[in-house]
Design an enzyme around this catalytic site. Sequence first.
Site, PDB file in Angstrom:
ATOM      1  N   GLY A  74       0.874  -1.253   0.022  1.00  0.00           N
ATOM      2  CA  GLY A  74      -0.015  -0.178  -0.094  1.00  0.00           C
ATOM      3  C   GLY A  74       0.840   1.152  -0.090  1.00  0.00           C
ATOM      4  N   ALA A  75       0.839   2.097  -0.966  1.00  0.00           N
ATOM      5  CA  ALA A  75       1.616   3.235  -1.097  1.00  0.00           C
ATOM      6  C   ALA A  75       1.909   4.144   0.054  1.00  0.00           C
ATOM      7  CB  ALA A  75       1.022   4.284  -2.343  1.00  0.00           C
ATOM      8  N   ARG A 134      10.142  -1.662  -4.529  1.00  0.00           N
ATOM      9  CA  ARG A 134       8.827  -1.534  -5.305  1.00  0.00           C
ATOM     10  C   ARG A 134       8.937  -0.120  -6.198  1.00  0.00           C
ATOM     11  NH1 ARG A 134       3.483  -3.682  -3.235  1.00  0.00           N
ATOM     12  NH2 ARG A 134       3.713  -4.222  -5.413  1.00  0.00           N
ATOM     13  N   GLN A 157      -5.625  -9.527  -2.528  1.00  0.00           N
ATOM     14  CA  GLN A 157      -5.821  -8.589  -1.412  1.00  0.00           C
ATOM     15  C   GLN A 157      -7.528  -8.027  -1.168  1.00  0.00           C
ATOM     16  OE1 GLN A 157      -3.992  -8.358  -4.291  1.00  0.00           O
ATOM     17  NE2 GLN A 157      -1.884  -7.326  -3.976  1.00  0.00           N
ATOM     18  N   ASP A 163      -1.177   4.233  -6.473  1.00  0.00           N
ATOM     19  CA  ASP A 163       0.219   4.236  -6.074  1.00  0.00           C
ATOM     20  C   ASP A 163       1.071   5.387  -6.591  1.00  0.00           C
ATOM     21  OD1 ASP A 163       0.896   1.364  -4.831  1.00  0.00           O
ATOM     22  OD2 ASP A 163      -1.094   1.315  -5.937  1.00  0.00           O
ATOM     23  N   ASN A 166      -2.649   2.154 -10.359  1.00  0.00           N
ATOM     24  CA  ASN A 166      -3.009   1.277  -9.273  1.00  0.00           C
ATOM     25  C   ASN A 166      -2.920  -0.199  -9.679  1.00  0.00           C
ATOM     26  OD1 ASN A 166      -4.335   1.589  -6.725  1.00  0.00           O
ATOM     27  ND2 ASN A 166      -6.297   0.722  -7.524  1.00  0.00           N
ATOM     28  N   LYS A 167      -3.444  -0.996  -8.538  1.00  0.00           N
ATOM     29  CA  LYS A 167      -3.467  -2.452  -8.772  1.00  0.00           C
ATOM     30  C   LYS A 167      -4.085  -2.946 -10.120  1.00  0.00           C
ATOM     31  CE  LYS A 167      -1.750  -4.621  -6.451  1.00  0.00           C
ATOM     32  NZ  LYS A 167      -0.338  -5.144  -6.553  1.00  0.00           N
TER      33      LYS A 167
END
Length: 339
Positions: A45-46, A87, A192, A233, A243-244
């Site tokens: 998570g950012a 990351r 998630q 993110d 994002n994801k």
Amino acid sequence: MRTIELRGDKVVLVDQTQLPWRLVRVRCHSAEEVAAAIEEMKIRGAPALAAAAAMALAITALRSRARTKEQLMRELERAGGRIRRTRPTAVNLFVGLERVLSAARSAVDIDGVREAVVREARAIAQEDVKVNRKIGENGAALLEDGDVVLTHCNAGSLATVDYGTALGVIRAARSAGKKIEVIATETRPLLQGARLTAWELSREGIPVRVVTDGMVGYLMAKEMVDKVVVGADRIAANGDAANKIGTYSIAVLAKEHRIPFYIAAPTSTVDPKVKTGAEIPIEERRPEEVIFFRGVRIVPKGVKVFNPAFDVTPARYITAFITEKGVVKPGELSKLFKS
């Protein structure tokens, strides 16, 4: 629930790979251990990564045997370099590192460096909680009583230090007395949504239903979704947002079905140096995450796998960004940085 904390000279974090089966906290004693926890998705998570990066430097300073400021700064720079390699997509991680290193560089002597690093790391964590609650407050006004909100991945307490961004909006709306129900996409390949988002919401008694990623179009066609709220993110200057993986598909479907698509994120997730989404680095993770599920092979041997962790949603599919400074349209992001 605090996802991550600085306790003395240790970083204590919730091991998210163990949820929802067990609530386990891991103690990290070095920047290397924090880096491994990030790479293994024990912390993710950012906003949470910003705190993790900052705290990794804090424990480096606290445990260092350096005798001069110069020696300690070299250790901090090395630790920062290791964290940077974990990351690449989440810009908050890099923001957290630079804030702490900048504070360290400004210190007069070695004792001042230690104090500045720890103080800045704690400040980042405390600010995150305040920012998330403000995001929730600003976003709650966009949700109506009775709304069914679809969210993807996990943008709750577990993705932050506490409270959450997208789930913070839902929490705030519920606190305001609105009856909000949630649809959580499972979020392949690490689930998630199914593991983390559903766990968070069910613990608080917030109605949540898990669906597979491929069901979103069907649900929208059946008018079962009123709003979409997700996290991010990294957000480019033009409003494109990473994002994801799977978020882009949801945004396109939302646009087709005229459903508002919101991104809830702190202003620190906006990267003004990145002009468009094409410039956002996309992390590609190990193929084993797709090939195996909890140790069981589900992809035949010899079959190739592509496993990007994120995708980019173009600004034209985003209704608005919900930030701690207000709600703005993609073309209005520059307003957030005017004094």
